[in-house]
Design a protein around this motif. Structure first.
Motif, PDB file in Angstrom:
ATOM      1  N   CYS A 172       0.837  -1.199   0.000  1.00 46.88           N
ATOM      2  CA  CYS A 172       0.000   0.000   0.000  1.00 46.88           C
ATOM      3  C   CYS A 172       0.876   1.255   0.000  1.00 46.88           C
ATOM      4  O   CYS A 172       1.978   1.256   0.562  1.00 46.88           O
ATOM      5  CB  CYS A 172      -0.912   0.019   1.226  1.00 46.88           C
ATOM      6  N   GLU A 173       0.364   2.303  -0.581  1.00 38.09           N
ATOM      7  CA  GLU A 173       1.082   3.575  -0.631  1.00 38.09           C
ATOM      8  C   GLU A 173       1.288   4.129   0.776  1.00 38.09           C
ATOM      9  O   GLU A 173       2.329   4.731   1.068  1.00 38.09           O
ATOM     10  CB  GLU A 173       0.297   4.562  -1.487  1.00 38.09           C
ATOM     11  N   GLN A 174       0.317   3.915   1.649  1.00 43.13           N
ATOM     12  CA  GLN A 174       0.387   4.432   3.010  1.00 43.13           C
ATOM     13  C   GLN A 174       0.549   3.279   4.006  1.00 43.13           C
ATOM     14  O   GLN A 174       0.044   2.180   3.767  1.00 43.13           O
ATOM     15  CB  GLN A 174      -0.892   5.213   3.337  1.00 43.13           C
ATOM     16  N   HIS A 230      -9.037  -0.647  -4.470  1.00 43.66           N
ATOM     17  CA  HIS A 230      -8.874   0.768  -4.125  1.00 43.66           C
ATOM     18  C   HIS A 230     -10.227   1.468  -4.096  1.00 43.66           C
ATOM     19  O   HIS A 230     -10.529   2.244  -3.176  1.00 43.66           O
ATOM     20  CB  HIS A 230      -7.944   1.433  -5.148  1.00 43.66           C
ATOM     21  N   GLY A 235      -9.986   4.218  -1.062  1.00 45.04           N
ATOM     22  CA  GLY A 235      -8.629   4.759  -1.060  1.00 45.04           C
ATOM     23  C   GLY A 235      -8.037   4.917   0.321  1.00 45.04           C
ATOM     24  O   GLY A 235      -7.153   5.765   0.531  1.00 45.04           O
ATOM     25  N   GLY A 238      -4.300   4.522   0.110  1.00 41.51           N
ATOM     26  CA  GLY A 238      -3.651   5.047  -1.089  1.00 41.51           C
ATOM     27  C   GLY A 238      -3.583   4.014  -2.205  1.00 41.51           C
ATOM     28  O   GLY A 238      -4.359   3.052  -2.241  1.00 41.51           O
ATOM     29  N   ALA A 239      -2.642   4.203  -3.101  1.00 41.47           N
ATOM     30  CA  ALA A 239      -2.484   3.294  -4.240  1.00 41.47           C
ATOM     31  C   ALA A 239      -2.110   1.893  -3.758  1.00 41.47           C
ATOM     32  O   ALA A 239      -1.342   1.731  -2.806  1.00 41.47           O
ATOM     33  CB  ALA A 239      -1.419   3.830  -5.190  1.00 41.47           C
TER      34      ALA A 239
END
Length: 381
Positions: A172-174, A230, A235, A238-239
């Motif tokens: 995950c982005e975060q 997502h 979201g 994040g991505a």
């Protein structure tokens, strides 16, 4: 002459190996028999197993006592859990509010299986065998597709859900911040389970959807599949990037009618059988309690055998029925709760959507009731 076996365990999964180690600690001679791999809930052949389990404090304590708890990178503590309904309802659980180290631990299945296999290898009281052997007691831990359960005459009452579960792993982005997230919607139930330790940014996914949706989602290219996740998760992290293969299996509520019984006697020696784990019961995974129930089975069985009168054999049906009564009650309660939630969120008729989300908000503010439910799910006494 080789020492005869006291107990034969059919099934070398997590439940079977845990029971073998528990009984070996009591100086019982245990034969552990590998069961044929159950179809439908394993990783595709040649691929990494993407499953993860949410284990509560009772399960963790049990596995730690057997020196089989995985290293920290494979067992991530959940500090908070955020559950979202489809129309603004939400519930938040917090470990600090329960004065606990964690609500649960998200455990990598291959890592846990490897630790248990290693412990079994170094336990001289346990012998891994290729075929069932004669013993006073046979314990069936073969999973929900057990052939031995049928052989012994137990009927497995199955109520199939109109859902399949998809398991996957994501980066995950975060960072996940040790929060487990779950979304209930008419289309299905999605869970993101934190992995990779406190600072990790990977999650295990369990997505319960209709069989038709599952077939479509399994065919999507990795990027499109991550895009659907997502969208469904709003979201929240994040991505998303899919990091391996996906696994899928049908969901069901099931319980055996009998959990123990007598086998044909050999000479003057009584022989009995008993069921444990998924061979005895399955529930919907939305509460993450499947393996916790199985580990509670083997702990209860080991306790009953340990506390028996010295003159009673481990094959004594009075003992085994005591175990059956105790565990049937616990499993029935959990099955009723998970089935009720699954049915509630799949229905869209009348005022139900509004009422269930209002109910979530009310439950979140309920104080003692919410604390009681949290502590029960955490396996806290």
């Amino acid at each position: 002459m080789a020492q005869p076996f006291d107990i034969c365990i059919r099934g070398t999964g997590i439940v079977g190996r845990t029971l073998a180690l528990l009984l070996a600690r009591e100086k019982r001679k245990v034969a552990l028999v590998a069961a044929p791999a159950a179809a439908g809930h394993r990783a595709p052949s040649g691929h990494h197993d993407v499953r993860a389990y949410a284990l509560n404090a009772a399960s963790r304590e049990l596995l730690q006592s057997l020196r089989s708890w995985p290293d920290a990178e494979y067992a991530t503590a959940v500090q908070r859990m955020h559950v979202l309904g489809d129309r603004g309802g939400s519930v938040e659980f917090n470990a600090a509010a329960q004065h606990a180290d964690a609500l649960a631990w998200i455990v990598d299945v291959p890592a846990l299986e490897a630790r248990l296999a290693e412990a079994v290898r170094f336990q001289p009281q346990v012998e891994v065998v290729d075929a069932p052997v004669s013993a006073a007691l046979t314990v069936v831990c073969e999973g929900r597709a057990s052939a031995t359960r049928t052989e012994f005459g137990a009927h497995f009452d199955i109520t199939p859900y109109a859902q399949h579960a998809i398991a996957a792993r994501l980066t995950c982005e975060q960072p996940h911040q040790q929060v487990a997230r779950q979304w209930f919607s008419p289309d299905g139930i999605l869970a993101f389970l934190p992995m990779g330790g406190p600072q990790g940014n990977s999650v295990a996914v369990v997505w319960s959807v209709s069989p038709e949706q599952a077939a479509l989602l399994m065919e999507l290219p990795a990027q499109e599949f991550a895009g659907r996740l997502h969208e469904t998760s709003g979201g929240a992290l994040g991505a998303l990037t899919l990091t391996g293969e996906r696994a899928v299996w049908p969901l069901q509520l099931a319980r055996a009618d009998r959990w123990c019984g007598a086998l044909h006697p050999e000479g003057r020696k009584a022989r009995s059988w008993v069921l444990a784990g998924d061979a005895a019961h399955t529930v919907h995974p939305l509460a993450g309690q499947g393996l916790n129930l199985g580990l509670a089975d083997v702990q209860a069985l080991a306790n009953v055998l340990h506390a028996r009168d010295y003159w009673r054999s481990v094959s004594d049906l009075r003992l085994l029925r005591r175990y059956e009564r105790e565990r049937k009650a616990a499993v029935w309660t959990m099955g009723l709760a998970t089935d009720g939630l699954q049915q509630l969120f799949m229905r869209q008729d009348g005022p139900l959507p509004m009422l269930r989300n209002a109910g979530m908000k009310g439950f979140d503010l309920s104080g003692p009731l919410k604390d009681f439910v949290a502590r029960q799910a955490m396996g806290m006494r």
